[in-house]
Design a protein around this motif. Structure first.
Motif, PDB file in Angstrom:
ATOM      1  N   UNK A 190     102.048  47.113  51.690  1.00  0.00           N
ATOM      2  CA  UNK A 190     102.448  45.713  51.766  1.00  0.00           C
ATOM      3  C   UNK A 190     103.883  45.584  51.316  1.00  0.00           C
ATOM      4  N   UNK A 191     104.534  44.492  51.745  1.00  0.00           N
ATOM      5  CA  UNK A 191     105.942  44.332  51.390  1.00  0.00           C
ATOM      6  C   UNK A 191     106.428  42.918  51.663  1.00  0.00           C
ATOM      7  N   UNK A 192     107.509  42.565  50.977  1.00  0.00           N
ATOM      8  CA  UNK A 192     108.339  41.433  51.365  1.00  0.00           C
ATOM      9  C   UNK A 192     109.712  42.007  51.609  1.00  0.00           C
ATOM     10  N   UNK A 240     101.468  42.393  55.328  1.00  0.00           N
ATOM     11  CA  UNK A 240     100.184  42.751  54.724  1.00  0.00           C
ATOM     12  C   UNK A 240      99.572  43.872  55.542  1.00  0.00           C
ATOM     13  N   UNK A 241      99.617  45.083  55.010  1.00  0.00           N
ATOM     14  CA  UNK A 241      99.095  46.252  55.717  1.00  0.00           C
ATOM     15  C   UNK A 241      98.011  46.881  54.843  1.00  0.00           C
ATOM     16  N   UNK A 242      96.845  46.254  54.855  1.00  0.00           N
ATOM     17  CA  UNK A 242      95.755  46.697  53.999  1.00  0.00           C
ATOM     18  C   UNK A 242      95.654  45.871  52.731  1.00  0.00           C
ATOM     19  N   UNK A 298      91.855  43.026  56.414  1.00  0.00           N
ATOM     20  CA  UNK A 298      90.977  43.440  57.516  1.00  0.00           C
ATOM     21  C   UNK A 298      91.776  43.886  58.735  1.00  0.00           C
ATOM     22  N   UNK A 299      92.969  43.360  58.907  1.00  0.00           N
ATOM     23  CA  UNK A 299      93.860  43.763  59.998  1.00  0.00           C
ATOM     24  C   UNK A 299      95.294  43.477  59.543  1.00  0.00           C
ATOM     25  N   UNK A 300      96.225  44.301  59.975  1.00  0.00           N
ATOM     26  CA  UNK A 300      97.615  44.110  59.555  1.00  0.00           C
ATOM     27  C   UNK A 300      98.127  42.732  59.955  1.00  0.00           C
ATOM     28  N   UNK A 301      98.780  42.057  59.018  1.00  0.00           N
ATOM     29  CA  UNK A 301      99.323  40.718  59.261  1.00  0.00           C
ATOM     30  C   UNK A 301     100.794  40.702  58.870  1.00  0.00           C
ATOM     31  N   UNK A 302     101.574  39.983  59.652  1.00  0.00           N
ATOM     32  CA  UNK A 302     102.995  39.827  59.389  1.00  0.00           C
ATOM     33  C   UNK A 302     103.322  38.336  59.455  1.00  0.00           C
TER      34      UNK A 302
END
Length: 137
Positions: free
Chosen positions: A41-43, A62-64, A96-100
């Motif tokens: 995850x990152x900003x 959000x990657x996991x 549940x799934x990668x979100x950006x």
């Protein structure tokens, strides 16, 4: 004689008005990259600050993890503990799934205040960690 006095007074008035005109506000840019230690995850973004406002742009990844990004505008980093100084940038729930999530927000500020950003990462196991407040580089 009277004409000379009037011309001199007008010239002085023109100089006085010109010297009190506000200078163009310079904008300062800083990169803000906050990564989860596990790399899930990152900003990643940027702050653009002038004398009256700050614009924060970037992406929450959000990657996991569920990633929550928050900004703080305060005269010192210790002021970031006050909820009144904190501003939500957004949430990307990638458990549940990668979100950006794209971020483009503008907040008011006053002279002497600094903008800080932090991200909190919530994993599928329920364990949450937060970065420290960073002013960018």
């Amino acid at each position: 004689m009277i004409r000379r006095i009037i011309v001199t007074a007008l010239a002085a008035l023109t100089v006085a008005i010109a010297s009190t005109a506000p200078a163009a506000a310079a904008t300062t840019y800083k990169e803000v990259d906050i990564y989860d230690p596990a790399g899930r995850g990152a900003f990643i973004g940027q702050t653009a600050t002038d004398s009256t406002k700050v614009r924060i742009t970037g992406e929450i990844r959000g990657q996991g993890y569920r990633v929550t990004a928050t900004a703080c505008i305060s005269a010192s980093i210790s002021g970031c503990g006050l909820v009144a100084n904190q501003h939500a940038l957004g949430v990307a729930d990638g458990r549940s799934a990668n979100k950006y999530l794209g971020v483009d927000k503008t907040f008011g500020r006053t002279s002497g205040q600094t903008t800080y950003v932090r991200a909190c990462f919530l994993g599928a196991t329920g364990v949450s960690t937060c970065s420290s407040w960073t002013a960018g580089r």
